[in-house]
Design an enzyme around this catalytic site. Structure first.
Site, mmCIF file in Angstrom:
data_model
loop_
_atom_site.group_PDB
_atom_site.id
_atom_site.type_symbol
_atom_site.label_atom_id
_atom_site.label_comp_id
_atom_site.label_asym_id
_atom_site.label_seq_id
_atom_site.Cartn_x
_atom_site.Cartn_y
_atom_site.Cartn_z
ATOM 1 N N GLY A 277 0.740 -1.122 -0.083
ATOM 2 C CA GLY A 277 -0.183 0.026 -0.049
ATOM 3 C C GLY A 277 0.922 1.319 0.037
ATOM 4 O O GLY A 277 0.534 2.220 -0.547
ATOM 5 N N ARG B 192 -7.996 -3.083 -1.305
ATOM 6 C CA ARG B 192 -7.718 -1.906 -0.304
ATOM 7 C C ARG B 192 -8.093 -0.580 -0.870
ATOM 8 O O ARG B 192 -8.050 -0.437 -2.244
ATOM 9 C CB ARG B 192 -6.338 -1.866 0.241
ATOM 10 C CG ARG B 192 -5.790 -3.041 0.869
ATOM 11 C CD ARG B 192 -4.420 -3.037 1.477
ATOM 12 N NE ARG B 192 -4.048 -1.935 2.257
ATOM 13 C CZ ARG B 192 -2.983 -1.630 2.954
ATOM 14 N NH1 ARG B 192 -1.845 -2.244 2.604
ATOM 15 N NH2 ARG B 192 -2.759 -0.842 3.896
ATOM 16 N N ASP C 3 0.479 -0.210 13.183
ATOM 17 C CA ASP C 3 0.789 -1.560 12.555
ATOM 18 C C ASP C 3 1.215 -2.554 13.671
ATOM 19 O O ASP C 3 1.576 -3.850 13.384
ATOM 20 C CB ASP C 3 2.231 -1.527 11.764
ATOM 21 C CG ASP C 3 1.884 -0.768 10.258
ATOM 22 O OD1 ASP C 3 0.717 -0.672 10.049
ATOM 23 O OD2 ASP C 3 2.771 -0.200 9.484
ATOM 24 N N LYS D 17 -6.150 -2.561 6.387
ATOM 25 C CA LYS D 17 -4.803 -2.877 6.164
ATOM 26 C C LYS D 17 -4.514 -4.107 5.181
ATOM 27 O O LYS D 17 -5.529 -4.505 4.401
ATOM 28 C CB LYS D 17 -4.060 -3.154 7.646
ATOM 29 C CG LYS D 17 -4.047 -1.808 8.494
ATOM 30 C CD LYS D 17 -3.145 -0.780 8.098
ATOM 31 C CE LYS D 17 -3.214 0.444 8.599
ATOM 32 N NZ LYS D 17 -2.413 1.601 8.327
HETATM 33 C C1 S3P Z 1 3.271 3.978 6.247
HETATM 34 C C2 S3P Z 1 1.746 4.404 6.950
HETATM 35 C C3 S3P Z 1 0.654 3.531 7.594
HETATM 36 C C4 S3P Z 1 1.087 2.127 7.865
HETATM 37 C C5 S3P Z 1 2.036 1.479 6.730
HETATM 38 C C6 S3P Z 1 3.129 2.372 6.441
HETATM 39 C C7 S3P Z 1 3.731 4.792 5.744
HETATM 40 O O1 S3P Z 1 -0.383 3.385 6.739
HETATM 41 O O2 S3P Z 1 0.185 1.334 8.482
HETATM 42 O O3 S3P Z 1 2.510 0.268 7.269
HETATM 43 O O4 S3P Z 1 4.984 4.316 5.477
HETATM 44 O O5 S3P Z 1 3.428 5.855 5.420
HETATM 45 P P1 S3P Z 1 -1.446 4.540 6.683
HETATM 46 O O6 S3P Z 1 -0.898 5.854 6.016
HETATM 47 O O7 S3P Z 1 -2.716 3.961 5.810
HETATM 48 O O8 S3P Z 1 -2.019 4.809 8.150
#
Ligand code: S3P
Length: 449
Positions: free
Chosen positions: A102, A130, A328, A355
């Protein structure tokens, strides 16, 4: 990137005795993605050591190469990145395969949104479920045009616009990915891009953008919201960068040592950014023994060595406002809570449902299968702890293409009366390829079928 189900390799870990020894966890995943992206936009050669070589980060590297950056691993293990300069990304010739990641998807969408190029994003079954609406909406407002699959999901096609429009955007969800997507877009936008975050999220993008020479300022409004201004067009200077160890990976051996009687371990070089260290604060509130030794700064980030010793835990109400600093880490906190005395209540976690899997539902199902009494809430979980008694265990758990689910139940197995098997270890390689090797170095053992 994901092997077919028939190739699934189960994993069962056991702890024949206390955990002991010294390990260093691999580089931080969030920082590794950002290092590759900013170095690819600087003019000249950057060098990055300690880069996480997990599948998610390698997906980012492949995408940046497809857009013209030179990214190679040198003989000494560091990565050399030849940047093309802000505004000079080339159109990729094939779809960008984001695998399970993601972060790669959302941050690269931001980067491309202000370049005059078109890219198609595809991913595995987990990533394709997602929500991408959270980045599609603000990136459309700056002028990108995005055609997504139903429900604003992958596969999607993004056509960037240059010049794109500066924006002022208040984040409706606490998401470092959305914030970072907009800031990265802002690098190639003339004028000031402003992002307002009512709840602070991880600030690696802000720290690293400033380190590469971008004009970035932050302020706080009267409600405590963070207001971040980035002025483009930016000229980024190549950097020599060291990536600190990932606290989200250190979380697994740290909880293991807390739970397995008699354990005493040292985890070296762990990132202790206050927007990321929530798990260690919460475990300490529950009675864990975690010492931060030799605090220092690495790559513009606070770092320490963590000495973790076995300690009995007590259930608490986890303050919901800490969630962004440990978003996380809830799956492994749920496991720690299962061994505490009394009840642990964790709320304010609706983001966990979107997630790599629905981490509230998947953890609740798996914990119940291991004999733990839990109550699933729309925004969290209540866990009844065993008071330090080993858990019944004896279940096989579906990892659902989610690395943190797989590692959480591998750790739970260390404190179960009957071992717990994770149906597929493959997802672990997205963030922590050395997980098994390091857990073995600390004294746990793989149980062969
Ligand atoms: C991340 C932000 C978080 C986290 C992901 C990594 C990042 O996600 O859960 O593992 O590197 O910016 P969200 O922005 O969806 O909270």
């Amino acid at each position: 990137m994901t092997p077919p189900a028939s190739a699934a390799q189960p994993l069962t870990l056991v702890a024949p005795g206390p955990l002991a020894g010294t390990i260093a966890v691999p580089g931080d995943k969030s920082i590794s993605h950002r290092a590759l992206m900013l170095a690819s936009l600087a003019v000249g050669e950057s060098r990055v050591s300690g880069l996480l070589e997990g599948e998610d980060v390698l997906a980012t590297a492949a995408a940046l190469r497809a857009m013209g950056a030179g990214i190679e691993k040198a003989a000494d293990g560091s990565w050399h990145i030849h940047g093309v300069g802000v505004g000079s990304l080339m159109p990729p010739q094939a779809a960008l395969d984001m695998g399970n990641s993601g972060t790669s998807t959302r941050l690269l969408m931001g980067l491309i949104a202000s370049h005059p190029i078109t890219a198609t994003f595809v991913g595995d079954a987990s990533l394709s479920r997602r929500p991408m609406g959270r980045v599609i909406e603000p990136l459309s407002a700056i002028g990108a045009s995005i055609t997504a699959s139903p429900g604003n999901r992958l596969p999607l096609m993004l056509r960037g616009l240059a010049p794109a429009l500066p924006t002022r955007y208040r984040l409706p969800v606490a998401s470092a990915q959305v914030k970072s997507a907009l800031l990265l877009a802002g690098l190639n936008i003339q004028g000031t891009t402003t992002v307002i975050e009512p709840t602070p999220t991880r600030d690696h993008s802000e720290r690293m953008l400033a380190g590469f020479g971008a004009k970035l300022t932050t302020e706080k409004d009267s409600d405590g919201a963070r207001i971040i201004h980035l002025t483009g067009w930016a000229e980024l200077q190549p950097q020599m960068l060291q990536v600190p160890g990932d606290p989200s990976s250190a979380a697994f051996p740290a909880v293991a040592a807390t739970l397995v009687e008699g354990s005493d371990i040292l985890i070296e070089g762990v990132g202790m950014n206050p927007t990321r260290d929530g798990l260690f604060r919460v475990l300490t509130m529950m009675g864990a023994s975690i010492d931060r030794i030799n605090p220092r700064t690495v790559g513009g980030e606070p770092v320490a060595d963590l000495r973790v010793r076995f300690a009995p835990l007590t259930g608490i109400e986890v303050p919901p406002e800490i969630a962004p600093a440990m978003i996380d880490e809830y799956p492994i906190l749920f496991v720690a809570a299962a061994l505490a005395s009394g009840q642990t209540t964790m709320r304010g976690l609706e983001e966990l449902r979107v997630k790599e899997s629905d981490r509230i539902a998947v953890m609740a199902t798996g914990l119940k299968a291991c004999g733990v009494s839990v109550t699933e809430l729309p925004d969290g979980l209540i866990v009844q702890g065993s008071g330090g008694q080993k858990l019944p265990g004896g279940a096989t758990i579906a990892a659902h293409l989610d690395h943190r689910i797989a590692m959480s139940f591998a750790i739970l197995s260390l404190v179960a009366r009957a071992p717990v098997t994770v149906d597929d270890r493959a997802p672990i390689s997205t963030s922590f390829p050395a997980f098994l090797q390091l857990m073995q170095a600390l004294g746990s053992a793989e149980l062969m079928a």
